[in-house]
Design a protein around this motif. Structure first.
Motif, short mmCIF file in Angstrom:
data_model
loop_
_atom_site.label_atom_id
_atom_site.label_comp_id
_atom_site.label_asym_id
_atom_site.label_seq_id
_atom_site.Cartn_x
_atom_site.Cartn_y
_atom_site.Cartn_z
N GLU A 184 0.86 -1.12 0.09
CA GLU A 184 -0.13 -0.03 0.04
C GLU A 184 0.87 1.23 -0.19
N LYS A 185 1.88 1.31 0.94
CA LYS A 185 2.87 2.53 0.65
C LYS A 185 3.51 2.74 -0.52
N LEU A 186 3.85 1.45 -1.23
CA LEU A 186 4.37 1.63 -2.67
C LEU A 186 3.28 2.18 -3.70
N LYS A 187 1.91 1.77 -3.39
CA LYS A 187 0.88 2.25 -4.39
C LYS A 187 0.96 3.70 -4.26
N GLU A 188 0.83 4.21 -2.94
CA GLU A 188 0.63 5.49 -2.54
C GLU A 188 1.73 6.35 -3.31
N ALA A 189 2.87 5.95 -2.86
CA ALA A 189 4.17 6.43 -3.50
C ALA A 189 4.10 6.46 -5.24
N LEU A 190 3.59 5.58 -5.66
CA LEU A 190 3.66 5.88 -7.32
C LEU A 190 2.56 6.44 -7.87
N GLY A 191 1.42 6.67 -7.16
CA GLY A 191 0.20 7.35 -7.36
C GLY A 191 -0.34 6.77 -8.71
N ASP A 192 -1.09 7.38 -9.32
CA ASP A 192 -2.00 7.17 -10.55
C ASP A 192 -0.93 6.36 -11.42
N ARG A 193 0.43 6.64 -11.48
CA ARG A 193 0.94 6.37 -12.75
C ARG A 193 1.51 4.85 -12.79
N ARG A 194 1.01 4.21 -11.54
CA ARG A 194 1.35 2.67 -11.44
C ARG A 194 0.26 2.08 -12.48
N HIS A 195 -0.96 2.56 -12.79
CA HIS A 195 -1.76 2.13 -13.84
C HIS A 195 -1.45 2.14 -15.09
N LYS A 196 -0.38 3.04 -15.35
CA LYS A 196 -0.01 3.09 -16.98
C LYS A 196 1.45 2.51 -16.83
N LEU A 197 2.07 2.39 -15.80
CA LEU A 197 3.67 2.14 -15.90
C LEU A 197 3.83 0.74 -16.34
N LEU A 228 0.80 -2.59 -11.07
CA LEU A 228 1.69 -2.22 -12.42
C LEU A 228 1.46 -3.00 -13.65
N GLN A 229 1.72 -2.41 -14.99
CA GLN A 229 1.44 -3.10 -16.10
C GLN A 229 2.23 -3.92 -16.58
N ARG A 230 2.13 -4.93 -17.46
CA ARG A 230 3.05 -5.73 -17.88
C ARG A 230 3.08 -5.80 -19.65
N PRO A 231 4.06 -5.99 -20.26
CA PRO A 231 4.11 -6.00 -21.76
C PRO A 231 3.01 -7.30 -21.98
N SER A 232 2.65 -7.17 -23.34
CA SER A 232 1.40 -8.11 -23.78
C SER A 232 2.17 -9.54 -23.69
N GLY A 233 3.22 -9.89 -23.92
CA GLY A 233 3.91 -11.30 -24.11
C GLY A 233 4.08 -11.67 -22.51
N GLN A 234 3.86 -10.78 -21.53
CA GLN A 234 4.06 -11.46 -20.10
C GLN A 234 2.76 -11.31 -19.48
N PHE A 318 10.89 0.24 -4.58
CA PHE A 318 10.97 1.43 -4.01
C PHE A 318 12.10 2.05 -4.54
N LYS A 319 13.33 1.35 -4.59
CA LYS A 319 14.55 1.96 -5.06
C LYS A 319 14.70 2.56 -6.44
N TYR A 320 14.02 1.78 -7.44
CA TYR A 320 14.14 2.02 -8.70
C TYR A 320 12.91 2.93 -9.27
N LEU A 321 11.62 2.51 -8.60
CA LEU A 321 10.29 3.32 -9.20
C LEU A 321 10.13 4.56 -8.41
N VAL A 322 10.82 4.75 -7.12
CA VAL A 322 10.21 5.69 -6.38
C VAL A 322 11.39 6.74 -6.14
N ASN A 323 12.57 6.00 -5.81
CA ASN A 323 13.82 6.92 -5.20
C ASN A 323 14.81 7.24 -6.33
N THR A 324 14.68 6.70 -7.31
CA THR A 324 15.88 6.68 -8.35
C THR A 324 15.11 8.08 -9.31
#
Length: 325
Positions: A184-197, A228-234, A318-324
């Motif tokens: 939930e904390k990661l969802k909050e940190a990512l916000g709405d962009r997690r639905h498109k990322l 988070l979203q995945r490429p079609s083949g995954q 967290f490290k790569y999607l939020v803090n980078t």
């Protein structure tokens, strides 16, 4: 050279026990759960893949014969006395400090029975890949065999099963609750962009085959829990897909690419294959490469099946999607 009497007696006893184990296997003798090596009081009956075993109420010398069982047992604040490991690889990063001092009893697929015998365990835990030596193990100590079919159960199923075996329901609930709090904390940190990322997860095998991972892969379930979203083949209920060629690299393109890298003991930290791959025009054409959003992560962490490994994956997210930056 003279051999001390005590040492000679010890060797004779070890020889007798080893012969007994081998004989039991060859004659296909089935030991009941009340064999001489299993307690008849102050124990709790547990159903498992090979039947029923009465295990100690408070085991002190636990041996785990699978990395997932080791990780989940450590998460439940029970430190095994010994374990099997992947002897060709260093321990996953998330286990290194926690497993300090835990003895080795061989490789995952080939535990050393003589060494296990010498350590005098009061509980042995393995999965069904070792069911062929269950009789020998159960003669040494009460043994529980966890189910491990192909494809394997989800990490949550394996954790829940071990929680029941060890009677650590309250601790198990706290750990699962903490996992979802972090989600939930990661969802909050990512916000709405997690639905498109869009996040791609890829590994590399020892034969240098590039393998995309599907949504049933343990680390992928964390990504799915976050939304988070995945490429079609995954997408879909698959563990991994067929390996891809360099000409198919566009199939793994995404907004972010996590590339799992496993290290071999004694090998150079750099991976020659990956170095060459990164020089190829088709690699450089990937939009994720051009945006500098490719992250090489510990394959031991992302390839784990225990709750500690899943938390290590959350750490990386967290490290790569939020803090980078």
């Amino acid at each position: 050279m003279k051999i001390p009497l005590r040492h000679l007696t010890y060797l004779l006893l070890l020889g007798v026990l080893t012969f007994t184990l081998a004989s039991a296997c060859s004659l296909n003798i089935k030991h009941s759960v009340t064999s001489s090596k299993q307690p008849t009081e102050n124990c709790r009956k547990v159903q498992h893949e090979m039947g029923e075993t009465c295990i100690p109420l408070n085991p002190q010398r636990v041996i785990t014969l699978w990395i997932t069982i080791l990780g989940n047992t450590l998460a439940l604040d029970i430190k095994p006395f010994a374990s099997t490991y992947i002897t060709s690889e260093p321990l996953p990063e998330y286990l290194r400090d926690r497993a300090d001092g835990i003895e080795s009893v061989g490789d995952l697929g080939e535990p050393n029975l003589e060494k296990i015998l010498l350590f005098k365990p009061d509980l042995i835990m393995a999965n069904s890949r070792l069911q062929n030596i269950y009789q020998q193990l159960s003669y040494i100590a009460p043994t529980v065999i966890m189910k491990f079919p192909t494809p394997p159960p989800t990490w949550k199923q394996q954790f829940t099963e071990l929680v029941k075996v060890l009677d650590r329901q309250e601790a198990g609930k706290r750990l699962i609750s903490k996992y979802y709090q972090r989600i939930e904390k990661l969802k909050e940190a990512l916000g709405d962009r997690r639905h498109k990322l869009q996040v791609s997860v890829v590994g590399i095998y020892q034969d240098n085959k590039i393998v995309p991972y599907g949504e049933s892969y343990p680390a992928s379930t964390v990504i799915k829990d976050i939304g988070l979203q995945r490429p079609s083949g995954q997408r879909g209920d698959l563990y991994y897909t067929n390996s891809i060629s360099e000409e198919q690299l566009s199939n793994i393109d995404a907004d972010v690419l996590f590339f799992l890298v496993r290290r071999q003991k004694g090998a150079n930290e750099s991976n020659e294959f990956l170095e060459k791959l990164q020089q190829k025009p088709l690699w450089r054409q990937l939009k994720v490469v051009q945006k500098n959003q490719v992250y090489f992560v510990d394959g031991g962490n992302w390839g784990g099946f225990d709750i500690l490994a899943m938390n290590a994956v959350i750490d990386d997210l967290f490290k790569y999607l939020v803090n980078t930056p």
